[in-house]
Design an enzyme around this catalytic site. Structure first.
Site, mmCIF file in Angstrom:
data_model
loop_
_atom_site.group_PDB
_atom_site.id
_atom_site.type_symbol
_atom_site.label_atom_id
_atom_site.label_comp_id
_atom_site.label_asym_id
_atom_site.label_seq_id
_atom_site.Cartn_x
_atom_site.Cartn_y
_atom_site.Cartn_z
ATOM 1 N N GLU A 136 1.023 -1.101 -0.194
ATOM 2 C CA GLU A 136 0.077 -0.124 0.195
ATOM 3 C C GLU A 136 0.614 1.094 -0.408
ATOM 4 O O GLU A 136 0.752 2.387 -0.528
ATOM 5 C CB GLU A 136 -1.101 -0.047 1.423
ATOM 6 N N PHE B 130 -11.606 -7.822 13.870
ATOM 7 C CA PHE B 130 -10.777 -8.051 13.059
ATOM 8 C C PHE B 130 -10.106 -7.469 11.722
ATOM 9 O O PHE B 130 -11.100 -6.688 11.397
ATOM 10 C CB PHE B 130 -11.171 -9.640 12.322
ATOM 11 N N GLN B 131 -8.905 -6.519 12.137
ATOM 12 C CA GLN B 131 -8.471 -5.868 11.018
ATOM 13 C C GLN B 131 -8.664 -4.063 11.027
ATOM 14 O O GLN B 131 -9.354 -3.197 10.082
ATOM 15 C CB GLN B 131 -7.968 -6.302 9.169
ATOM 16 N N LYS C 197 -17.845 -1.889 6.036
ATOM 17 C CA LYS C 197 -17.991 -1.965 5.693
ATOM 18 C C LYS C 197 -19.866 -2.631 4.299
ATOM 19 O O LYS C 197 -20.491 -2.651 4.038
ATOM 20 C CB LYS C 197 -18.066 -4.222 5.583
ATOM 21 N N MET D 125 24.081 9.763 2.243
ATOM 22 C CA MET D 125 23.542 11.429 3.111
ATOM 23 C C MET D 125 23.709 11.044 4.213
ATOM 24 O O MET D 125 24.806 11.960 5.152
ATOM 25 C CB MET D 125 22.190 11.349 2.791
HETATM 26 C C1 FAD Z 1 18.018 15.357 2.032
HETATM 27 C C2 FAD Z 1 16.808 16.413 1.631
HETATM 28 C C3 FAD Z 1 17.809 17.722 1.076
HETATM 29 C C4 FAD Z 1 17.161 19.411 0.778
HETATM 30 N N1 FAD Z 1 18.062 19.800 1.025
HETATM 31 C C5 FAD Z 1 16.928 21.377 0.266
HETATM 32 C C6 FAD Z 1 17.587 22.361 -0.421
HETATM 33 O O1 FAD Z 1 19.394 22.250 -0.479
HETATM 34 N N2 FAD Z 1 17.325 23.087 -1.119
HETATM 35 C C7 FAD Z 1 16.068 23.373 -1.147
HETATM 36 O O2 FAD Z 1 15.053 23.616 -1.542
HETATM 37 N N3 FAD Z 1 14.785 21.760 -0.309
HETATM 38 C C8 FAD Z 1 15.865 21.069 0.154
HETATM 39 N N4 FAD Z 1 15.006 20.098 0.528
HETATM 40 C C9 FAD Z 1 13.718 19.679 0.476
HETATM 41 C C10 FAD Z 1 13.072 21.024 1.543
HETATM 42 O O3 FAD Z 1 13.139 19.612 2.820
HETATM 43 C C11 FAD Z 1 11.581 21.515 1.589
HETATM 44 O O4 FAD Z 1 10.438 20.031 1.324
HETATM 45 C C12 FAD Z 1 11.880 22.549 0.375
HETATM 46 O O5 FAD Z 1 12.654 23.355 0.804
HETATM 47 C C13 FAD Z 1 10.122 23.124 0.522
HETATM 48 O O6 FAD Z 1 10.029 23.930 -0.592
HETATM 49 P P1 FAD Z 1 9.099 25.038 -0.912
HETATM 50 O O7 FAD Z 1 9.267 26.127 0.380
HETATM 51 O O8 FAD Z 1 8.888 25.096 -2.497
HETATM 52 O O9 FAD Z 1 7.482 24.373 -0.412
HETATM 53 P P2 FAD Z 1 7.109 23.343 -0.677
HETATM 54 O O10 FAD Z 1 6.795 22.066 0.577
HETATM 55 O O11 FAD Z 1 5.859 23.071 -2.296
HETATM 56 O O12 FAD Z 1 5.465 24.537 -0.288
HETATM 57 C C14 FAD Z 1 5.090 25.193 -1.182
HETATM 58 C C15 FAD Z 1 3.715 26.297 -0.522
HETATM 59 O O13 FAD Z 1 3.231 27.277 -1.054
HETATM 60 C C16 FAD Z 1 2.067 27.219 -0.707
HETATM 61 N N5 FAD Z 1 0.881 26.427 -1.818
HETATM 62 C C17 FAD Z 1 0.842 25.715 -2.638
HETATM 63 N N6 FAD Z 1 0.085 25.755 -3.052
HETATM 64 C C18 FAD Z 1 -0.228 27.572 -3.585
HETATM 65 C C19 FAD Z 1 -0.555 28.038 -4.207
HETATM 66 N N7 FAD Z 1 -1.869 27.621 -5.344
HETATM 67 N N8 FAD Z 1 -0.751 29.305 -4.612
HETATM 68 C C20 FAD Z 1 0.514 30.284 -3.222
HETATM 69 N N9 FAD Z 1 0.902 29.672 -2.682
HETATM 70 C C21 FAD Z 1 0.340 27.963 -2.697
HETATM 71 C C22 FAD Z 1 1.833 26.276 0.418
HETATM 72 O O14 FAD Z 1 0.838 26.703 1.813
HETATM 73 C C23 FAD Z 1 2.825 26.687 0.462
HETATM 74 O O15 FAD Z 1 4.145 27.247 1.513
HETATM 75 C C24 FAD Z 1 15.649 18.661 1.106
HETATM 76 C C25 FAD Z 1 15.614 17.967 1.459
HETATM 77 C C26 FAD Z 1 15.981 16.158 1.350
HETATM 78 C C27 FAD Z 1 15.029 15.263 2.051
HETATM 79 C C1 TPP Z 2 12.371 6.074 5.438
HETATM 80 C C2 TPP Z 2 13.658 6.494 5.727
HETATM 81 N N1 TPP Z 2 14.273 6.287 6.668
HETATM 82 C C3 TPP Z 2 15.376 7.258 6.603
HETATM 83 C C4 TPP Z 2 16.277 8.206 6.559
HETATM 84 C C5 TPP Z 2 17.157 9.090 6.501
HETATM 85 N N2 TPP Z 2 17.788 8.845 4.975
HETATM 86 C C6 TPP Z 2 17.940 9.584 4.345
HETATM 87 S S1 TPP Z 2 18.711 9.782 3.124
HETATM 88 C C7 TPP Z 2 19.376 8.322 3.732
HETATM 89 C C8 TPP Z 2 19.941 6.965 3.265
HETATM 90 C C9 TPP Z 2 20.042 7.239 1.259
HETATM 91 O O1 TPP Z 2 21.090 6.162 0.932
HETATM 92 P P1 TPP Z 2 20.721 6.409 -0.368
HETATM 93 O O2 TPP Z 2 19.580 6.031 -1.350
HETATM 94 O O3 TPP Z 2 21.707 4.935 -1.022
HETATM 95 O O4 TPP Z 2 21.404 7.140 -1.172
HETATM 96 P P2 TPP Z 2 22.767 8.608 -0.750
HETATM 97 O O5 TPP Z 2 22.716 9.267 -0.018
HETATM 98 O O6 TPP Z 2 23.761 6.958 -1.116
HETATM 99 O O7 TPP Z 2 22.288 8.388 -2.351
HETATM 100 C C10 TPP Z 2 19.093 7.670 4.830
HETATM 101 C C11 TPP Z 2 19.036 6.671 5.414
HETATM 102 C C12 TPP Z 2 15.064 8.891 5.585
HETATM 103 N N3 TPP Z 2 15.140 9.541 4.806
HETATM 104 N N4 TPP Z 2 13.923 7.839 5.214
#
Ligand code: FAD
Ligand code: TPP
Lengths: 186, 584
Positions: free
Chosen positions: B52, B114-115, B164, B482
């Site tokens: 799922e 159940f479930q 259900k 990472m």
């Molecule tokens: C490993 C990792 C590293 C990351 N590093 C970075 C990084 O270096 N740089 C980076 O940018 N991000 C990074 N992120 C992502 C970060 O965590 C956030 O998800 C991201 O920055 C949020 O993007 P956003 O501000 O565009 O907001 P979103 O999460 O896209 O939110 C959208 C915003 O717009 C608003 N909105 C929605 N619809 C509308 C509409 N129709 N009109 C007006 N407003 C609207 C919402 O209310 C909300 O405030 C990383 C993520 C991971 C997993």
């Molecule tokens: C479900 C989940 N568990 C743990 C993490 C923490 N986490 C972030 S990046 C990462 C490693 C990812 O490894 P891989 O997919 O091999 O990517 P790489 O960073 O090596 O490119 C982990 C464990 C996460 N983001 N999501």
């Protein structure tokens, strides 16, 4: 490479310094939230407060419009001005919320709370309790030879004050409804 | 005319009336009546996933790549709990998702049947709204409301829990236009006074920057179009969050690249030094702001967002504009034009000169390697070899995700599907399947890390069953890269549980699934291997063995300011020193 510097005093939820520059300015606000009277609504509102770490100082809820299917939640909360604004915005965007009124900023309001006090004692203490109850306009709603239950309505401050006075006189239990509030005037 | 039908039939009817073409799901006892109805019709296609969680990520991919809501159908108990991660993911990334879950019959609720699981209780904090429907008469209206809520305002996930007995019972179908939805109607038009204030600031700004985010994508292709027009007409530089990539084209002349923790040098410096920051549909995420009190200290900040709670949540805004990006940009553009299309040309020229200096740092340069493939290089080659194709990219979570954001160029919105807010490993493969179902003839690539990919690899079965020719481009560093990077930089190189041991043979795995496996471990063979992958008519698992200890740079360590950036290449270190940066 220097290790990640986690600043002392930074929020416990984050490595970032999220402290509000006005962190000391904690305000208390009374909010009236008009919601759909549906199952789960209260859980939804309380869940918002707990999930985001907001304070609930007092909360009351009851249906106020049977035909319109509306309940009124009165919540007293405290936080910095920025947090209070967030709380209102977070409440307003909930699908089940129709209106949010900040009674603290929308003008003067009336706040009342109902409280019940059980006071146990004999002799002078008992007489003194009764005398104070009169001054506070608390009613005796139950009495035995060695106890009273007083009922009182008033502002939370008045309820607090009465409880303080009753404590040395044998206060053993308190039940409070929490605040109900309405804006003054129409 | 009122129509009587069973609850199960209502579900299918309501989905049809909502224009739903595809449902991602997995059957079980509590949804069997609905599955029976799904079986007896041909308008709605059901995609049987393998787990799922796969269903909901596939629905997210479908939704993000089409702009339509994604629909998920699961059974009670474990079926519902398995979608919780995806629900939170969709909530964080503002993805419209409608989850329909089965529930035990109303008369058994609360008896530990159940479930049985308290699905509305479990999902209450992570849905925009959820409903337990106890009467068949209310079912159709609730589903219509669910679609309305999921897609209106800031989009997000909703859930309808259907016992259900409610599915079996007969009731009156509520036609879509009759469903009450008017109460939930977030404002889309911005306050003209505020918009005018923004335009005034734009007319005089000396160092402006557009900081765009996922909200531009949420608002629809029209919003991206307006953003482009505005950026071209004003000549203001544009940067974007991870979630907003593609709203402004990577080939556009005002493009600075992504900003934030792993954003470009020029984008982060522009954010730090600007005097006018125009936030368009972004939420000042902590990956963007770094240390709050050092965030863009000298700028006036305008913020366009449809969700009032996004405004002033973390960063104080001088010009708050509550409304839909498309509507607000349209009005702003009109007002700006009517006032004579003014900008401060001289100052802008100086600003661009400064930006060009930052660009010259070439922060994404990486050391050429001989033999061993650098992950950045693998992506640069993937970019070169797929340029101009009808291409959609999904990612898993980790270094590869950031490299994909840095080295792939997005020219259009809805082409980039990634888990940003929650950072859900295991998102990319199922999301790629969902995207491919929506765009059967397009090239859909999941840029993956081997560890993330394993989290939902069972969905290769779904890809095979539905002939979804998704390309799984795995940057295999045999590390939780990472995590390893953070341990290297922040935890004294103590690599606690951050390697991938006992990995499967991905080529054999591909064969086991019946698709094509490709392994490449040498730079010299890379282009041909990628071409092989692109040429293959079917799903491919591409095991790209890359340098194991590569770090992802630039990087702003958590809690640092934008100008405290670590760059990768030694040659650039003097530059940060000169600019007053501390951390190298
Ligand atoms: C490993 C990792 C590293 C990351 N590093 C970075 C990084 O270096 N740089 C980076 O940018 N991000 C990074 N992120 C992502 C970060 O965590 C956030 O998800 C991201 O920055 C949020 O993007 P956003 O501000 O565009 O907001 P979103 O999460 O896209 O939110 C959208 C915003 O717009 C608003 N909105 C929605 N619809 C509308 C509409 N129709 N009109 C007006 N407003 C609207 C919402 O209310 C909300 O405030 C990383 C993520 C991971 C997993
Ligand atoms: C479900 C989940 N568990 C743990 C993490 C923490 N986490 C972030 S990046 C990462 C490693 C990812 O490894 P891989 O997919 O091999 O990517 P790489 O960073 O090596 O490119 C982990 C464990 C996460 N983001 N999501």
């Amino acid at each position: 490479m220097s290790p990640l510097q986690i600043k002392k005093g930074s929020s416990k939820h984050s490595a970032y310094d999220l402290r509000d520059p006005n962190a000391e300015l904690i305000e208390t606000h009374t909010l009236a939230v008009i919601v759909d009277n549906e199952s789960g609504v209260l859980a939804r509102v309380i869940g918002l407060f707990s999930a985001r770490g907001y304070n609930i100082d007092s909360l009351t809820v009851a249906e106020v419009d049977h035909l319109g299917h509306r309940s009124r939640i009165t919540v007293v909360t405290s936080g910095t001005p920025q947090v209070i604004t967030q709380i209102k915005a977070q409440l307003e965007r909930m699908v089940i919320v129709h209106e949010v009124h900040d009674l603290t900023v929308e003008g003067p309001s009336v706040q009342r709370e109902l409280a019940l006090f059980k006071v146990k004692g004999r002799g002078d203490a008992r007489i003194e309790a009764l005398r104070l109850a009169e001054i506070f306009r608390a009613n005796v709603v139950d009495s035995t030879l060695e106890s009273f239950v007083f009922e009182m309505t008033g502002t939370p401050e008045k309820v607090d004050a009465f409880a303080e006075l009753m404590r040395p006189l044998g206060l053993i239990e308190v039940a409070r409804t929490g605040v109900a509030a309405l804006a003054r005037g129409a | 005319m009122t129509r009587q039908m069973t609850g199960a039939k209502m579900v299918v009817q309501a989905l049809k009336d909502q224009g739903v073409e595809v449902v991602f799901g997995y059957p079980g006892g509590a949804v069997l009546p609905i599955y029976d109805e799904v079986f007896q019709q041909n308008d709605i296609r059901h995609i049987l996933v393998r787990h799922e969680q796969g269903a909901i990520h596939a629905a997210e991919g479908y939704a993000r790549s089409t702009g339509k809501p994604g629909v998920v159908l699961v059974t009670s108990g474990p079926g519902a709990t398995n979608v919780v991660t995806g629900i939170v993911d969709a909530l964080m990334d503002s993805i419209p998702i409608v989850v329909l879950s089965g529930q035990v019959p109303t008369f058994m609720i609360g008896s530990d049947a159940f479930q049985e699981g308290d699905t509305v209780g479990i999902t209450r904090p992570c849905t925009k709204m959820n409903w337990l429907v106890k009467e068949t008469d209310k079912l159709a209206e609730t589903i219509h409301q669910a679609f309305h809520v999921a897609t209106t305002g800031r989009p997000g996930p909703v859930l309808v829990d259907i016992p259900k007995d409610v599915q079996f019972a007969t009731g009156t179908y509520c036609e879509k236009p009759k469903a009450k939805t008017d109460h939930y109607a977030p404002r889309v038009k911005g306050d003209p006074e505020m918009i005018t204030k923004l335009v005034e600031l734009m007319e005089t700004a000396e160092r402006p920057v557009f900081y765009t985010g996922g909200g531009v994508i949420n608002s629809g292709p029209g919003a991206s179009h307006l953003l482009r027009e505005f950026a071209e007409a004003t000549g203001f530089p544009v940067t974007s969050t991870l979630m907003g990539l593609g709203a402004y084209p990577a080939s556009g002349k005002s493009w600075l690249g992504m900003l934030g923790m792993h954003g470009t040098y020029q984008a982060n410096w522009a954010m730090h030094d600007c005097d006018l920051m125009i936030n368009i549909g972004a939420r000042f995420d902590d990956r963007i702001t770094g240390r709050i009190n050092a965030f863009s200290p000298g700028s006036k900040k305008a913020h366009i967002d449809i969700d009032p709670s996004s405004i002033n949540k973390v960063i104080h805004t001088d010009v708050p504009i509550i409304g839909d990006v498309g509507h607000v940009l349209e009005d702003a553009l009109k007002i700006w034009k009517s006032r004579g299309r003014k900008v401060n040309r001289e100052a802008l020229a100086r600003w661009w000169k400064q930006i060009e200096e930052w660009k010259a740092v070439d922060c994404l340069a990486y050391k050429p390697s001989s033999g061993v493939i650098r992950p950045q290089h693998a992506l640069a080659r993937l970019e070169a070899l797929t340029k101009g194709m009808d291409r959609y990219i999904t990612t898993e979570v980790g270094q590869h995700q950031m490299w994909a954001a840095q080295y792939l160029g997005f020219e259009d919105p809805n082409r980039w599907m990634t888990s940003g807010g929650l950072g859900t490993m295991g998102y990319g493969l199922p999301a790629s399947v969902g995207v491919q179902i929506a765009h059967p003839d397009a090239l859909v690539i999941n840029v993956a890390g081997e560890a993330s990919w394993l989290m939902n690899m069972q969905e290769m079965g779904t890809a095979m069953q539905y002939r979804a020719p998704v390309k799984q481009f795995i940057l295999n560093n045999e590390r939780l890269g990472m995590v390893r990077q953070w341990q290297e930089l922040l935890h004294g190189e103590r690599y606690s549980s951050s390697w991938s041991e006992a990995l499967p043979d991905f080529v054999k795995l591909a064969e086991a699934f019946g698709c094509k496996g490709i392994r490449c471990d040498n730079e010299a063979d890379l282009d041909d291997a990628i071409r092989d992958m692109l040429a293959y008519d079917g799903p491919v698992i591409f095991d790209c063995l890359v340098e194991k200890h590569e770090n992802c740079f630039p990087m702003i360590p958590s809690g640092n300011a934008h100008n405290d950036m670590i760059l990768g290449d030694a040659k650039t270190q003097g530059v940060i020193g000169a600019s007053g940066a501390v951390l190298v």
